[in-house]
Design a protein around this motif. Structure first.
Motif, PDB file in Angstrom:
ATOM      1  N   ALA A 181       0.848  -1.193   0.000  1.00  0.00           N
ATOM      2  CA  ALA A 181       0.000   0.000   0.000  1.00  0.00           C
ATOM      3  C   ALA A 181       0.882   1.242   0.000  1.00  0.00           C
ATOM      4  N   VAL A 182       0.240   2.368  -0.239  1.00  0.00           N
ATOM      5  CA  VAL A 182       0.883   3.652   0.043  1.00  0.00           C
ATOM      6  C   VAL A 182       0.540   4.005   1.493  1.00  0.00           C
ATOM      7  N   TYR A 183       1.533   4.321   2.272  1.00  0.00           N
ATOM      8  CA  TYR A 183       1.361   4.609   3.686  1.00  0.00           C
ATOM      9  C   TYR A 183       1.449   6.113   3.931  1.00  0.00           C
ATOM     10  N   TYR A 184       0.505   6.603   4.719  1.00  0.00           N
ATOM     11  CA  TYR A 184       0.421   8.024   5.044  1.00  0.00           C
ATOM     12  C   TYR A 184       0.381   8.213   6.555  1.00  0.00           C
ATOM     13  N   CYS A 185       0.975   9.296   7.012  1.00  0.00           N
ATOM     14  CA  CYS A 185       0.767   9.667   8.409  1.00  0.00           C
ATOM     15  C   CYS A 185      -0.197  10.849   8.457  1.00  0.00           C
ATOM     16  N   ALA A 186      -0.794  11.037   9.607  1.00  0.00           N
ATOM     17  CA  ALA A 186      -1.783  12.095   9.756  1.00  0.00           C
ATOM     18  C   ALA A 186      -1.930  12.465  11.217  1.00  0.00           C
ATOM     19  N   VAL A 187      -2.310  13.698  11.455  1.00  0.00           N
ATOM     20  CA  VAL A 187      -2.757  14.112  12.778  1.00  0.00           C
ATOM     21  C   VAL A 187      -4.147  13.500  12.975  1.00  0.00           C
ATOM     22  N   VAL A 188      -4.407  12.942  14.144  1.00  0.00           N
ATOM     23  CA  VAL A 188      -5.691  12.269  14.354  1.00  0.00           C
ATOM     24  C   VAL A 188      -6.386  12.756  15.602  1.00  0.00           C
ATOM     25  N   HIS A 189      -7.712  12.596  15.571  1.00  0.00           N
ATOM     26  CA  HIS A 189      -8.490  12.552  16.806  1.00  0.00           C
ATOM     27  C   HIS A 189      -8.351  11.116  17.263  1.00  0.00           C
ATOM     28  N   PHE A 190      -7.576  10.913  18.307  1.00  0.00           N
ATOM     29  CA  PHE A 190      -7.225   9.551  18.729  1.00  0.00           C
ATOM     30  C   PHE A 190      -8.466   8.698  18.932  1.00  0.00           C
ATOM     31  N   PRO A 191      -8.465   7.432  18.369  1.00  0.00           N
ATOM     32  CA  PRO A 191      -7.310   6.931  17.648  1.00  0.00           C
ATOM     33  C   PRO A 191      -7.417   6.930  16.125  1.00  0.00           C
ATOM     34  N   THR A 192      -8.630   6.932  15.554  1.00  0.00           N
ATOM     35  CA  THR A 192      -8.707   6.558  14.138  1.00  0.00           C
ATOM     36  C   THR A 192      -9.175   7.639  13.166  1.00  0.00           C
ATOM     37  N   ILE A 193      -9.541   8.813  13.649  1.00  0.00           N
ATOM     38  CA  ILE A 193     -10.142   9.818  12.773  1.00  0.00           C
ATOM     39  C   ILE A 193      -9.121  10.878  12.381  1.00  0.00           C
ATOM     40  N   PRO A 194      -8.846  11.036  11.098  1.00  0.00           N
ATOM     41  CA  PRO A 194      -7.940  12.113  10.683  1.00  0.00           C
ATOM     42  C   PRO A 194      -8.495  13.464  11.115  1.00  0.00           C
ATOM     43  N   ARG A 195      -7.615  14.292  11.631  1.00  0.00           N
ATOM     44  CA  ARG A 195      -8.050  15.590  12.143  1.00  0.00           C
ATOM     45  C   ARG A 195      -8.186  16.618  11.030  1.00  0.00           C
ATOM     46  N   TYR A 196      -7.353  16.520  10.018  1.00  0.00           N
ATOM     47  CA  TYR A 196      -7.378  17.460   8.908  1.00  0.00           C
ATOM     48  C   TYR A 196      -7.556  16.695   7.607  1.00  0.00           C
ATOM     49  N   ASN A 197      -8.217  17.342   6.663  1.00  0.00           N
ATOM     50  CA  ASN A 197      -8.425  16.695   5.374  1.00  0.00           C
ATOM     51  C   ASN A 197      -7.294  17.052   4.423  1.00  0.00           C
ATOM     52  N   SER A 198      -6.077  16.766   4.861  1.00  0.00           N
ATOM     53  CA  SER A 198      -4.931  16.982   3.986  1.00  0.00           C
ATOM     54  C   SER A 198      -3.918  15.886   4.272  1.00  0.00           C
ATOM     55  N   TRP A 199      -3.255  15.457   3.235  1.00  0.00           N
ATOM     56  CA  TRP A 199      -2.345  14.319   3.353  1.00  0.00           C
ATOM     57  C   TRP A 199      -1.019  14.643   2.685  1.00  0.00           C
ATOM     58  N   GLY A 200       0.016  14.008   3.189  1.00  0.00           N
ATOM     59  CA  GLY A 200       1.317  14.127   2.538  1.00  0.00           C
ATOM     60  C   GLY A 200       1.356  13.282   1.274  1.00  0.00           C
ATOM     61  N   GLN A 201       2.541  13.123   0.725  1.00  0.00           N
ATOM     62  CA  GLN A 201       2.681  12.374  -0.516  1.00  0.00           C
ATOM     63  C   GLN A 201       2.662  10.871  -0.295  1.00  0.00           C
ATOM     64  N   GLY A 202       2.831  10.461   0.949  1.00  0.00           N
ATOM     65  CA  GLY A 202       2.838   9.042   1.266  1.00  0.00           C
ATOM     66  C   GLY A 202       4.149   8.377   0.884  1.00  0.00           C
ATOM     67  N   THR A 203       4.292   7.134   1.303  1.00  0.00           N
ATOM     68  CA  THR A 203       5.468   6.352   0.934  1.00  0.00           C
ATOM     69  C   THR A 203       5.005   4.950   0.545  1.00  0.00           C
ATOM     70  N   GLN A 204       5.482   4.477  -0.589  1.00  0.00           N
ATOM     71  CA  GLN A 204       5.021   3.202  -1.141  1.00  0.00           C
ATOM     72  C   GLN A 204       5.734   2.032  -0.467  1.00  0.00           C
ATOM     73  N   VAL A 205       4.946   1.071  -0.026  1.00  0.00           N
ATOM     74  CA  VAL A 205       5.477  -0.189   0.505  1.00  0.00           C
ATOM     75  C   VAL A 205       4.953  -1.304  -0.386  1.00  0.00           C
ATOM     76  N   THR A 206       5.861  -2.062  -0.950  1.00  0.00           N
ATOM     77  CA  THR A 206       5.485  -3.190  -1.791  1.00  0.00           C
ATOM     78  C   THR A 206       6.110  -4.457  -1.214  1.00  0.00           C
ATOM     79  N   VAL A 207       5.260  -5.424  -0.906  1.00  0.00           N
ATOM     80  CA  VAL A 207       5.721  -6.689  -0.339  1.00  0.00           C
ATOM     81  C   VAL A 207       5.535  -7.777  -1.387  1.00  0.00           C
ATOM     82  N   SER A 208       6.645  -8.335  -1.808  1.00  0.00           N
ATOM     83  CA  SER A 208       6.626  -9.337  -2.865  1.00  0.00           C
ATOM     84  C   SER A 208       6.785 -10.730  -2.267  1.00  0.00           C
ATOM     85  N   SER A 209       5.985 -11.652  -2.757  1.00  0.00           N
ATOM     86  CA  SER A 209       6.097 -13.033  -2.297  1.00  0.00           C
ATOM     87  C   SER A 209       7.052 -13.807  -3.198  1.00  0.00           C
TER      88      SER A 209
END
Length: 120
Positions: free
Chosen positions: A92-120
């Motif tokens: 997946a592409v992984y993003y960090c965010a400021v949250v209302h703990f624990p699961t709700i993003p506080r702002y509707n803006s996101w960084g560029q993310g970082t791609q994680v690819t797991v190959s079998s």
């Protein structure tokens, strides 16, 4: 205004480990509750993990519990996601965010993310 820059993604194999970093900047950035989210290919973005700034309490999605660990270094204004025993479904592409703990993003803006690819 909060700026978030994710890094640390890459191509790994099943069972490998990876550590993601999120650099946080902005007013009183060290006091934010922070979370990680991910967006698999063709799917919606979903919650992965969160950490409180005041107590460092953590919360995880069931799918990553016991494999992933979220942590923070307030002195460096950085949040980490240590990912162990990676599976193909963690791709997946992984993003960090400021949250209302624990699961709700506080702002509707996101960084560029970082791609994680797991190959079998």
């Amino acid at each position: 205004q909060v700026q978030l820059v994710e890094s640390g993604g890459g191509l790994v194999h099943t069972g490998d480990s990876l550590r993601l970093s999120c650099a946080v900047s902005g007013q009183t950035s060290s006091t934010y509750d922070m979370g990680w989210f991910r967006q698999p290919p063709g799917k919606a973005r979903i919650f992965v993990a969160a950490i409180k700034w005041s107590t460092s309490s953590t919360y995880y999605a069931d799918s990553v519990k016991g494999r992933f660990a979220i942590s923070r270094d307030n002195a460096k204004n950085t949040v980490y996601l240590q990912m162990n025993s990676l599976r193909s479904e963690d791709t997946a592409v992984y993003y960090c965010a400021v949250v209302h703990f624990p699961t709700i993003p506080r702002y509707n803006s996101w960084g560029q993310g970082t791609q994680v690819t797991v190959s079998s």
